[in-house]
Design a protein around this motif. Structure first.
Motif, PDB file in Angstrom:
ATOM      1  N   CYS A  30       0.613  -1.112  -0.074  1.00 41.37           N
ATOM      2  CA  CYS A  30      -0.283   0.058   0.186  1.00 41.37           C
ATOM      3  C   CYS A  30       0.960   1.039   0.099  1.00 41.37           C
ATOM      4  O   CYS A  30       0.374   2.372  -0.397  1.00 41.37           O
ATOM      5  CB  CYS A  30      -1.094   0.084   1.123  1.00 41.37           C
ATOM      6  N   GLU A  31       1.805   0.603   0.134  1.00 39.57           N
ATOM      7  CA  GLU A  31       3.110   2.239   0.461  1.00 39.57           C
ATOM      8  C   GLU A  31       2.744   3.219   1.314  1.00 39.57           C
ATOM      9  O   GLU A  31       3.620   4.256   1.287  1.00 39.57           O
ATOM     10  CB  GLU A  31       3.027   2.814  -1.164  1.00 39.57           C
ATOM     11  N   LYS A  45      -4.929  -2.126  -9.362  1.00 39.08           N
ATOM     12  CA  LYS A  45      -4.940  -1.115  -8.423  1.00 39.08           C
ATOM     13  C   LYS A  45      -6.973  -1.083  -8.292  1.00 39.08           C
ATOM     14  O   LYS A  45      -7.915  -0.899  -8.620  1.00 39.08           O
ATOM     15  CB  LYS A  45      -5.286   0.109  -9.068  1.00 39.08           C
ATOM     16  N   GLY A  46      -6.922  -1.013  -6.701  1.00 40.76           N
ATOM     17  CA  GLY A  46      -8.545  -1.214  -6.037  1.00 40.76           C
ATOM     18  C   GLY A  46      -9.091  -2.251  -6.054  1.00 40.76           C
ATOM     19  O   GLY A  46     -10.019  -2.511  -5.698  1.00 40.76           O
ATOM     20  N   GLU A  47      -8.250  -3.242  -6.114  1.00 43.21           N
ATOM     21  CA  GLU A  47      -8.703  -4.472  -6.089  1.00 43.21           C
ATOM     22  C   GLU A  47      -7.862  -5.702  -4.944  1.00 43.21           C
ATOM     23  O   GLU A  47      -8.010  -6.035  -4.290  1.00 43.21           O
ATOM     24  CB  GLU A  47      -8.577  -5.368  -6.594  1.00 43.21           C
ATOM     25  N   THR A  48      -6.553  -5.242  -5.686  1.00 44.59           N
ATOM     26  CA  THR A  48      -4.857  -6.349  -5.059  1.00 44.59           C
ATOM     27  C   THR A  48      -5.010  -5.452  -3.625  1.00 44.59           C
ATOM     28  O   THR A  48      -5.004  -4.405  -3.377  1.00 44.59           O
ATOM     29  CB  THR A  48      -4.054  -5.940  -6.302  1.00 44.59           C
ATOM     30  N   LYS A  49      -5.066  -6.532  -2.671  1.00 43.86           N
ATOM     31  CA  LYS A  49      -4.786  -5.806  -1.117  1.00 43.86           C
ATOM     32  C   LYS A  49      -4.031  -5.868  -0.636  1.00 43.86           C
ATOM     33  O   LYS A  49      -2.749  -7.001  -1.132  1.00 43.86           O
ATOM     34  CB  LYS A  49      -5.671  -7.073   0.231  1.00 43.86           C
ATOM     35  N   ALA A  96      -3.082  -2.678  -2.412  1.00 43.99           N
ATOM     36  CA  ALA A  96      -1.782  -2.249  -3.331  1.00 43.99           C
ATOM     37  C   ALA A  96      -1.614  -1.369  -4.375  1.00 43.99           C
ATOM     38  O   ALA A  96      -2.664  -1.594  -4.867  1.00 43.99           O
ATOM     39  CB  ALA A  96      -1.601  -3.604  -3.541  1.00 43.99           C
ATOM     40  N   LYS A  97      -0.693   0.057  -4.080  1.00 39.66           N
ATOM     41  CA  LYS A  97      -0.400   1.070  -5.043  1.00 39.66           C
ATOM     42  C   LYS A  97       0.677   0.410  -6.137  1.00 39.66           C
ATOM     43  O   LYS A  97      -0.016   0.562  -7.386  1.00 39.66           O
ATOM     44  CB  LYS A  97       0.586   1.959  -4.609  1.00 39.66           C
ATOM     45  N   SER A  98       0.842  -0.776  -5.445  1.00 35.95           N
ATOM     46  CA  SER A  98       2.606  -1.420  -6.729  1.00 35.95           C
ATOM     47  C   SER A  98       2.966  -2.446  -6.721  1.00 35.95           C
ATOM     48  O   SER A  98       3.080  -2.614  -4.823  1.00 35.95           O
ATOM     49  CB  SER A  98       3.577   0.040  -6.742  1.00 35.95           C
ATOM     50  N   TRP A  99       3.501  -3.412  -6.627  1.00 33.12           N
ATOM     51  CA  TRP A  99       4.607  -3.940  -6.482  1.00 33.12           C
ATOM     52  C   TRP A  99       6.023  -3.477  -5.449  1.00 33.12           C
ATOM     53  O   TRP A  99       6.035  -2.382  -6.245  1.00 33.12           O
ATOM     54  CB  TRP A  99       5.329  -5.315  -7.469  1.00 33.12           C
ATOM     55  N   VAL A 100       6.264  -4.136  -4.477  1.00 30.76           N
ATOM     56  CA  VAL A 100       7.470  -3.446  -4.082  1.00 30.76           C
ATOM     57  C   VAL A 100       8.730  -4.421  -3.450  1.00 30.76           C
ATOM     58  O   VAL A 100       7.720  -5.134  -3.203  1.00 30.76           O
ATOM     59  CB  VAL A 100       7.001  -2.512  -2.466  1.00 30.76           C
ATOM     60  N   MET A 101      10.023  -3.622  -3.934  1.00 30.20           N
ATOM     61  CA  MET A 101      10.669  -5.316  -3.666  1.00 30.20           C
ATOM     62  C   MET A 101      11.296  -4.931  -2.224  1.00 30.20           C
ATOM     63  O   MET A 101      11.894  -3.845  -1.651  1.00 30.20           O
ATOM     64  CB  MET A 101      12.073  -4.587  -4.773  1.00 30.20           C
ATOM     65  N   PHE A 102      11.102  -5.859  -1.250  1.00 36.38           N
ATOM     66  CA  PHE A 102      11.575  -5.647   0.207  1.00 36.38           C
ATOM     67  C   PHE A 102      12.268  -6.378   0.013  1.00 36.38           C
ATOM     68  O   PHE A 102      12.937  -7.389  -0.479  1.00 36.38           O
ATOM     69  CB  PHE A 102      10.301  -6.157   1.046  1.00 36.38           C
ATOM     70  N   GLY A 103      13.606  -6.787   1.975  1.00 34.30           N
ATOM     71  CA  GLY A 103      14.464  -7.145   1.594  1.00 34.30           C
ATOM     72  C   GLY A 103      15.470  -7.163   3.023  1.00 34.30           C
ATOM     73  O   GLY A 103      15.135  -6.545   3.391  1.00 34.30           O
TER      74      GLY A 103
END
Length: 550
Positions: free
Chosen positions: A479-480, A526-530, A540-547
């Motif tokens: 969600c950022e 957008k507006g559907e994926t949590k 969620a607003k975007s795919w985000v890379m975490f690590g």
């Protein structure tokens, strides 16, 4: 002339005492870092071996710190902790990067500058206050106003931007400087990755519009990606930082992110910031609006920086238990030529004849623009020389003995793979440059395959921590929101012990966002994926890379 307070004799004694103390410290440091050496001079019965004493996979931190010292990239500055001497091998890599980058930013219209290294106490550098190093004395006198050593140069430079930028015709205004900065880290310091003083370039530019500023931010980011991918054979992901991770005071930050497979950590490679109008409003950097006479516009500003951290990333990624592995494009010595096959029974005439042939090989390679050296050290076995140059990371070893001469070939060994073969002497000038480019590409391809394999796109929260513990970075729907990001960091701490900066085992850190990749995976609506955080109710607003990261 007035007699100094301290006589020359006493000053000399004091200097001698200080020199002895410095020598003692240096000797102690040398002993602590000393390499047991084996197979050195002929007739030496020592059982010691040249090389690294720990494995990269069993004690990564100790391996790395031992490697950069023994491969002669750095020396520890024994006078003050957290500072390092960059030796010629490291400076060569940095200067290749500098020349490559400088040529390209000059083509963009960026000019070189140099500003003073001190900030007055009235200058405020947001986000750096705990790391500021202060100068409070000049000689034996206290300064009326203490000054700080720059951790970055916005506060030094921008008052003069306000003075020099008077019209929209002065834009774009683009300056870059190559310098050192001081950030008095309280954490464990590590050569190249985290030091209290480091070299970098910092570009600071001003533009009329947001569109023009954005265009430059991305152009510079692509140059940073080029430094990593084209010179250092290090794959990176291009993206945008989240609000939590962007530059303090900036509008938005773009980044290139790398990955270290040995410990599964992400590492920030370089950043290019759009500062927006935040600093121009702070420092009153304005021009007259070309479309509305009499109106003032605050300029749009960017800043961008790349530091000697790049060398550490390269070393950690490519090197092995034998020592350094250098990509040919940044190696000071690309080829080491080692005469072999000469014995005590070899006549002086045959030695001289062989030496002449070696010199001809050297000239051939030099004329082909290959950076070549010849190891003619007397009294050392070929095996010692091989190990010594492997430790220093020379990409290609060429051996030449009487048997090779008879066949009109040279024998070679690649540093990256150990692969061996022969090259006809008549084809040396073309085959060696081709082989060096093959090595460069192979290093990149191997690292890129590893990064892609360990960059996992996940939509199941239960798989996140196991993925991190298996040395992966993850790309998740997010969600950022800053608060959600902080919570994710807490939720992903692991009980599994992980190696800390000092080599000791400690609880694994939680993951943090590395970037919002520009290259977005498919599947997010957008507006559907949590958001994947199970405690978050937002989309969620975007795919985000975490690590887990440095």
């Amino acid at each position: 002339m007035e007699e100094p307070k301290e006589t020359s004799k006493s000053a000399l004694k004091k200097a001698e005492k200080q020199a002895k103390m410095a020598a003692a410290k240096a000797e102690k440091a040398a002993k602590q870092a000393a390499l047991p050496v084996v197979g050195g001079k002929k007739g030496d019965d020592s059982k010691e071996v040249i090389g690294i004493t720990v494995s990269k996979n069993t004690n990564f931190s100790q391996w790395y710190q031992e490697l950069v010292l023994k491969a002669e990239l750095v020396e520890y500055y024994s006078e003050i902790s957290g500072f390092y001497i960059l030796r010629p091998g490291a400076m060569y890599v940095w200067n290749v990067i500098r020349a490559w980058f400088q040529e390209r930013i000059e083509e963009m219209g960026v000019e070189e500058t140099n500003f003073p290294m001190f900030l007055s106490s009235k200058d405020h550098v947001e986000g750096f206050a705990p790391e500021l190093a202060w100068v409070t004395k000049a000689g034996d006198k206290d300064l009326e106003v203490p000054v700080a050593v720059r951790p970055t140069s916005e506060a030094v430079m921008y008052p003069y931007y306000a003075k020099w930028i008077r019209s929209h015709r002065d834009l774009p205004f683009r300056l870059n400087q190559w310098n050192s900065v001081v950030r008095w880290e309280a954490k464990q310091t590590t050569p190249f990755l985290r030091a209290r003083e480091f070299l970098w370039q910092e570009g600071h530019t001003a533009h009329l519009t947001e569109e023009l500023a954005t265009k430059e931010v991305l152009e510079i980011l692509e140059l940073y990606a080029g430094v990593y991918e084209q010179l250092l054979a290090v794959p990176v992901v291009r993206g945008k930082k989240t609000e939590n991770e962007k530059f303090a005071g900036g509008y938005w930050t773009s980044t290139v992110e790398g990955y270290i497979p040995t410990n599964g950590r992400g590492i920030q490679g370089a950043t290019s910031h759009c500062l927006g109008q935040n600093f121009s409003k702070m420092f009153d950097i304005t021009v007259e609006d070309p479309d509305k006479k009499g109106d003032k516009l605050f300029v749009w500003q960017n800043s961008w920086g790349l530091s000697t951290r790049v060398i550490g990333v390269m070393v950690m990624l490519h090197s092995d238990d034998k020592g350094l592995v250098l990509p040919p494009r940044v190696a000071k010595t690309q080829v080491i030529l080692i005469p072999v096959g000469l014995t005590a029974k070899t006549s002086a005439e045959d030695r001289a004849s062989h030496a002449k042939k070696v010199e001809e090989l050297y000239d051939t390679l030099k004329n082909a623009k290959v950076r070549t050296d010849v190891d003619n050290r007397e009294g050392y076995t070929p095996g010692f020389k091989f190990a010594d140059w492997e430790l220093k990371g020379v990409p290609l070893r060429i051996e030449f003995g009487p048997k090779d001469a008879a066949k009109e070939v040279v024998s070679y060994a690649r540093r990256d793979t150990g692969e061996k073969g022969t090259i006809p002497i008549a084809e040396l000038a073309t085959k060696v440059p081709e082989l060096l480019e093959t090595i460069q590409k192979a290093l990149y391809d191997k690292a890129d395959a590893s990064f892609r394999e360990h960059r996992l796109v996940l939509t199941d929260w239960s798989k996140v921590v196991p993925a991190l513990d298996s040395r992966n970075v993850v790309i998740i729907p997010f969600c950022e929101a800053p608060a959600c990001e902080e919570r994710i960091k807490e939720l992903t701490k692991s009980e599994e012990a992980q190696e800390g900066p000092d080599g000791q085992k400690q609880p694994s850190m939680g993951m943090k966002s590395l970037c919002i990749p520009f290259d977005q995976p498919e599947g997010l609506v957008k507006g559907e994926t949590k958001c994947l955080n199970p405690e978050c109710s937002q989309f969620a607003k975007s795919w985000v890379m975490f690590g887990r990261s440095y």
